[in-house]
Design a protein around this motif. Structure first.
Motif, PDB file in Angstrom:
ATOM      1  N   UNK A  97      31.899  73.643  33.637  1.00 13.38           N
ATOM      2  CA  UNK A  97      31.354  74.786  34.385  1.00 13.38           C
ATOM      3  C   UNK A  97      32.120  74.999  35.684  1.00 13.38           C
ATOM      4  N   UNK A  98      32.415  73.913  36.368  1.00 12.36           N
ATOM      5  CA  UNK A  98      33.117  74.023  37.644  1.00 12.36           C
ATOM      6  C   UNK A  98      34.556  74.465  37.440  1.00 12.36           C
ATOM      7  N   UNK A  99      35.204  73.942  36.401  1.00 15.02           N
ATOM      8  CA  UNK A  99      36.581  74.334  36.138  1.00 15.02           C
ATOM      9  C   UNK A  99      36.675  75.806  35.771  1.00 15.02           C
ATOM     10  N   UNK A 100      35.689  76.294  35.011  1.00 17.84           N
ATOM     11  CA  UNK A 100      35.686  77.709  34.608  1.00 17.84           C
ATOM     12  C   UNK A 100      35.096  78.621  35.685  1.00 17.84           C
ATOM     13  N   UNK A 101      34.523  78.002  36.720  1.00 16.53           N
ATOM     14  CA  UNK A 101      33.845  78.752  37.777  1.00 16.53           C
ATOM     15  C   UNK A 101      32.744  79.637  37.204  1.00 16.53           C
ATOM     16  N   UNK A 102      32.014  79.065  36.273  1.00 18.98           N
ATOM     17  CA  UNK A 102      30.974  79.818  35.555  1.00 18.98           C
ATOM     18  C   UNK A 102      29.646  79.078  35.652  1.00 18.98           C
ATOM     19  N   UNK A 103      28.727  79.508  36.524  1.00 20.42           N
ATOM     20  CA  UNK A 103      27.443  78.824  36.662  1.00 20.42           C
ATOM     21  C   UNK A 103      26.571  78.905  35.420  1.00 20.42           C
ATOM     22  N   UNK A 104      26.844  79.863  34.537  1.00 18.08           N
ATOM     23  CA  UNK A 104      26.045  79.987  33.311  1.00 18.08           C
ATOM     24  C   UNK A 104      26.217  78.762  32.413  1.00 18.08           C
ATOM     25  N   UNK A 105      27.369  78.113  32.498  1.00 21.27           N
ATOM     26  CA  UNK A 105      27.618  76.927  31.672  1.00 21.27           C
ATOM     27  C   UNK A 105      26.682  75.795  32.074  1.00 21.27           C
ATOM     28  N   UNK A 106      26.235  75.776  33.324  1.00 24.79           N
ATOM     29  CA  UNK A 106      25.300  74.738  33.786  1.00 24.79           C
ATOM     30  C   UNK A 106      24.023  74.728  32.954  1.00 24.79           C
ATOM     31  N   UNK A 107      23.657  75.894  32.428  1.00 24.45           N
ATOM     32  CA  UNK A 107      22.418  76.000  31.661  1.00 24.45           C
ATOM     33  C   UNK A 107      22.491  75.243  30.335  1.00 24.45           C
TER      34      UNK A 107
END
Length: 353
Positions: A97-107
């Motif tokens: 999630x952090x590498x992709x800069x995508x907070x949706x992946x945290x879900x």
């Protein structure tokens, strides 16, 4: 990372000690004490705890949590079982999630893995740059060194950590300041360590107060060397025998107990209750005068380090003195109480005003 105020020189004026990342690598300072990572688990005697430590150290050889997703870690996760595998997968999702800069992946992180989930979500919390006005009003940070603010003339302070021998503490998570050897001067014990790839393991550091304004690293002679990376500790009289013991919480090892069994001097301790709501007297300041006309001051503090708290009890080492001849208590609201002569080797409770 840790902050304490304490009268380290018995002059009635407290210093402010601020511990941070100060020389964490091997070779940076002779003060640091290091051992090879291969020996990290050797001091753990309990077989189950030793096995857990060894397994974690093996995982550490291939997993480097740095918010960089490495696809090869996925196959390594599959080789783990149970809790280890679940935690490994959760951390990989966090890294992705952090590498992709995508907070949706945290879900995608299971709710049962709350630690990885929290780390992932916090990374994406909104932030803002510091304004010019805030920067101008701030005190410049002193990098790569612990700081000992000593009061000078008026309201000014000067950093005297290096001249006192307290500038290097490693990766200083927590600091305990107390008179551990009953000589009337307070020592400094720093909880040290962090997981960093391909590094040696640092010991906690114990700085003995020489009574002349300087400190000497003495974790070895005092039996306080501990190469298990430690993030927090607490200090109190574990056995009720009058001296201060230490319980530390290593990152990758069992709880460690350091029993203080070799002191022969005298001491006195105080509990407080102002009977107005502050049932432990947090923030109380006490100045005592010993029978050899030496003044000591303390402030009752409970925190000041990473996830670490102390017993709400005030302790004075008295050396050969058989007691105190007088004392002055300054309560948090400014009221003052005066106490008279008290014998050593006892604990007293001060209530009301």
């Amino acid at each position: 990372m840790a902050e304490k105020t304490a009268d380290l020189h018995n002059d009635g004026v407290p210093e402010i000690y601020m511990a941070q990342i100060a020389g964490r690598s091997s070779g940076v300072s002779k003060t640091l004490k290091m051992q090879k990572l291969a020996a990290y688990c050797d001091t753990i005697k309990n077989p189950q705890d030793h096995a857990t430590c060894a397994r974690n150290m093996e995982i550490k050889t291939w997993y480097n949590s740095g918010n960089n997703f490495d696809p090869s870690y996925a196959s390594e996760c599959q080789n783990l079982t149970g809790r280890d595998q679940a935690e490994c997968k959760a951390m990989l999702i966090k890294d992705l999630a952090i590498q992709r800069r995508d907070p949706e992946v945290c879900k995608l992180i299971p709710k049962s893995q709350w630690s990885a989930q929290a780390a992932c979500n916090i990374h994406f919390w909104p932030s803002r740059p510091i304004t010019s006005a805030e920067a101008d009003a701030s005190t410049p940070q002193i990098l790569r060194s612990n700081v000992l603010w000593t009061r000078g003339q008026g309201s000014s302070f000067a950093d005297e950590a290096e001249t006192n021998g307290l500038d290097v503490g490693g990766w200083s998570w927590d600091t305990k300041i107390a008179d551990f050897d009953y000589d009337g001067f307070q020592e400094v014990y720093i909880m040290n360590g962090r997981w960093v790839s391909n590094e040696v393991s640092p010991s906690n550091l114990f700085f003995h107060n020489q009574g002349d304004g300087t400190f000497s690293e003495a974790s070895g002679p005092f039996g306080l060397e501990d190469y298990l990376m430690t993030a927090a500790a607490t200090s109190f009289d574990l056995e009720g025998d009058g001296d201060l013991d230490i319980i530390s919480h290593p990152v990758n090892g069992p709880i460690t107990v350091f029993k203080n069994n070799t002191q022969s001097g005298n001491a006195i301790a105080f509990d407080f209750d102002d009977e107005k709501g502050n049932r432990f007297g947090v923030g109380v300041k006490v100045m005592v005068k010993t029978t050899n006309n030496i003044m000591q001051t303390r402030e009752l503090q409970l925190g000041g380090g990473f996830m670490s708290f102390d017993v709400p009890r005030m302790h004075f080492g008295l050396g050969e003195n058989t007691g105190i001849v007088s004392g002055m208590i300054t309560w948090p609201d400014g009221e003052i109480s005066v106490i008279g002569s008290l014998a050593a080797d006892a604990r007293y409770k001060i209530t009301g005003r």
